[in-house]
Scaffold this motif. Structure first.
Motif, mmCIF file in Angstrom:
data_model
loop_
_atom_site.group_PDB
_atom_site.id
_atom_site.type_symbol
_atom_site.label_atom_id
_atom_site.label_comp_id
_atom_site.label_asym_id
_atom_site.label_seq_id
_atom_site.Cartn_x
_atom_site.Cartn_y
_atom_site.Cartn_z
ATOM 1 N N ASP A 106 -30.144 19.511 53.761
ATOM 2 C CA ASP A 106 -30.759 20.531 53.341
ATOM 3 C C ASP A 106 -32.109 20.665 53.765
ATOM 4 N N TYR A 151 -33.972 19.075 43.153
ATOM 5 C CA TYR A 151 -32.638 19.338 42.324
ATOM 6 C C TYR A 151 -32.589 19.209 40.948
ATOM 7 N N HIS A 211 -33.590 22.718 40.226
ATOM 8 C CA HIS A 211 -32.860 23.789 40.786
ATOM 9 C C HIS A 211 -31.200 23.326 40.527
ATOM 10 N N ASP A 248 -28.327 24.695 39.815
ATOM 11 C CA ASP A 248 -27.239 25.506 40.642
ATOM 12 C C ASP A 248 -27.314 25.086 42.205
ATOM 13 N N GLU A 249 -28.272 24.885 42.883
ATOM 14 C CA GLU A 249 -28.165 24.587 44.169
ATOM 15 C C GLU A 249 -27.817 23.026 44.166
#
Length: 125
Positions: free
Chosen positions: A38, A77, A80, A82-83
């Motif tokens: 990522d 994460y 975040h 959803d990511e």
């Protein structure tokens, strides 16, 4: 005849010890499994990242539910989610399917559970 007093260990103490040993086992990989997957820059501090929240007792100590990651990835994460789900589905689709099937199983937070985890991981380091 008097028996010596046996000091009772609090359940939270057992849970903390189990968490610590499990985390050390996951971190023993020695590198962030998310490096290069990522846009996040890796930090140096390794942590145990749970795919399904560790609040799920059934999956809390399942190695399939844990990833060795750096603190940078962990913080990102966590903020975040959803990511995080999209990344896990893309990178570890088989694990995601298994964990989704097992996440509804209920496991009680018992002293025996924590003692079993401690026993399992105490010699693995």
């Amino acid at each position: 005849m008097k028996f010596p007093k046996v000091k009772k260990i609090k359940k939270s103490t057992l849970r903390n010890k189990a968490d610590s040993l499990f985390s050390k086992h996951i971190r023993s990989l020695g590198l962030c499994k998310l490096r290069g997957r990522d846009k996040i820059r890796c930090s140096q501090v390794l942590q145990c990242m749970h795919i399904i929240t560790r609040g799920n007792t059934t999956l809390r100590y399942n190695p399939l539910n844990a990833v060795c990651g750096c603190s940078g990835h962990h913080v990102y994460y966590t903020n975040h989610p959803d990511e995080w789900v999209m990344l896990v589905q893309r990178e570890w689709p088989d694990a995601w399917k298994i964990l989704q099937a097992e996440r509804t199983v209920k496991t009680k937070k018992t002293e025996d559970l924590y003692r079993e985890v401690i026993e399992r991981y105490k010699d693995n380091l």
